[in-house]
Design a protein around this motif. Structure first.
Motif, short mmCIF file in Angstrom:
data_model
loop_
_atom_site.label_atom_id
_atom_site.label_comp_id
_atom_site.label_asym_id
_atom_site.label_seq_id
_atom_site.Cartn_x
_atom_site.Cartn_y
_atom_site.Cartn_z
N UNK A 2 6.06 -5.23 -12.45
CA UNK A 2 5.02 -6.23 -12.77
C UNK A 2 4.03 -5.65 -13.78
N UNK A 3 3.67 -4.39 -13.59
CA UNK A 3 2.77 -3.72 -14.51
C UNK A 3 3.41 -3.55 -15.88
N UNK A 4 4.65 -3.10 -15.87
CA UNK A 4 5.37 -2.86 -17.13
C UNK A 4 5.57 -4.15 -17.90
N UNK A 5 5.97 -5.21 -17.22
CA UNK A 5 6.21 -6.50 -17.88
C UNK A 5 4.94 -7.12 -18.42
N UNK A 6 3.81 -6.76 -17.85
CA UNK A 6 2.52 -7.25 -18.33
C UNK A 6 1.88 -6.31 -19.36
N UNK A 65 10.91 5.81 -14.84
CA UNK A 65 11.70 6.59 -15.79
C UNK A 65 12.46 5.69 -16.77
N UNK A 66 13.04 4.63 -16.25
CA UNK A 66 13.91 3.78 -17.06
C UNK A 66 13.16 2.72 -17.87
N UNK A 67 11.96 2.36 -17.46
CA UNK A 67 11.30 1.23 -18.11
C UNK A 67 9.91 1.48 -18.68
N UNK A 68 9.24 2.54 -18.25
CA UNK A 68 7.85 2.75 -18.68
C UNK A 68 7.74 3.38 -20.07
N UNK A 69 8.81 4.02 -20.53
CA UNK A 69 8.81 4.74 -21.81
C UNK A 69 7.83 5.92 -21.82
N UNK A 70 7.43 6.34 -20.63
CA UNK A 70 6.57 7.51 -20.53
C UNK A 70 7.42 8.78 -20.56
#
Length: 236
Positions: free
Chosen positions: A46-50, A81-86
């Motif tokens: 939810x955080x990542x998509x926003x 790891x897979x979605x945050x691009x951090x």
């Protein structure tokens, strides 16, 4: 409360403190609070998509990876790891969740090796592309941290890491030897080239001297130049 109850309560408190890691109180930001209490990966997605900026530099409490590792939910760590691009191959402070004997800053993978409450979480960190051959400021490898984690100690994961460290060290040593050998070969080649150049110069110099002598002799055909006679004759 009897003595047994007091001992049990004290032990439970101690285990909880060790498991969560923090030894000092912190006023967590709303974002940190979401990560440290996340129930499922949907809370993180939810955080990542926003488009929430997860690359925070908190005043205390650790970054989102540290909080997710301590939370102990592998699906949350995987989602980050897979979605945050951090970046995962980063250094983190050893202040909020201090590891005795460790330097002030350590790789995130070392933090996970010490604090991860499950093999699955540690495996996710290792599979993310972190430098397995890295060392901390004291020269310790990730193995030093893994061996202090009672959950990961004496597991197949540690066996795999140990093997990679051994093979990696061997490969590095072989590469260093090959480099030294190549440098020695190149130095020998340059030395031979220089020696050949000196021989060529000496040969040229000898040829020039011979030609000069011939010119002197030809210039006085009736009375040839005699070097030995010239050396024995006194000007006085």
């Amino acid at each position: 409360m009897n003595k047994i109850s007091i001992v049990i309560a004290t032990a439970a408190c101690l285990v909880n403190t060790i498991a969560f890691g923090a030894v000092k109180e912190c006023s967590y930001s709303p974002l940190q609070q979401v990560i440290r209490t996340a129930r499922t990966e949907e809370d993180v997605m939810k955080l990542i998509n926003n488009n929430v900026n997860l690359n925070i530099r908190p005043k205390c409490g650790g970054n989102v990876y540290q909080l997710a590792i301590l939370r102990g939910n592998s699906s949350i760590v995987k989602a980050l790891i897979e979605n945050s691009k951090l970046p995962v191959d980063v250094f983190v402070s050893n202040t909020d969740y201090p590891i005795p004997g460790a330097p002030k800053e350590i790789p995130l993978a070392f933090f996970a090796a010490y604090h991860a409450p499950s093999v699955s979480i540690m495996q996710l960190i290792l599979n993310s592309g972190v430098d397995i051959m890295a060392t901390d400021a004291r020269g310790e490898t990730i193995l030093w941290y893994l061996n202090q984690n009672p959950v990961l100690l004496n597991t197949e994961l540690v066996d795999q890491v140990t093997e990679k460290l051994i093979m990696g060290a061997s490969a590095a040593a072989n590469a260093a030897e090959a480099k030294v050998s190549a440098e020695a070969k190149e130095e020998k080649k340059e030395s031979a080239k220089e020696e050949k150049g000196n021989q060529s110069k000496n040969k040229t110099s000898a040829q020039d001297n011979k030609e000069l002598l011939e010119k002197i002799i030809k210039s006085e055909p009736d009375e040839p130049f005699k070097p030995e006679a010239s050396l024995n004759q006194s000007d006085f």
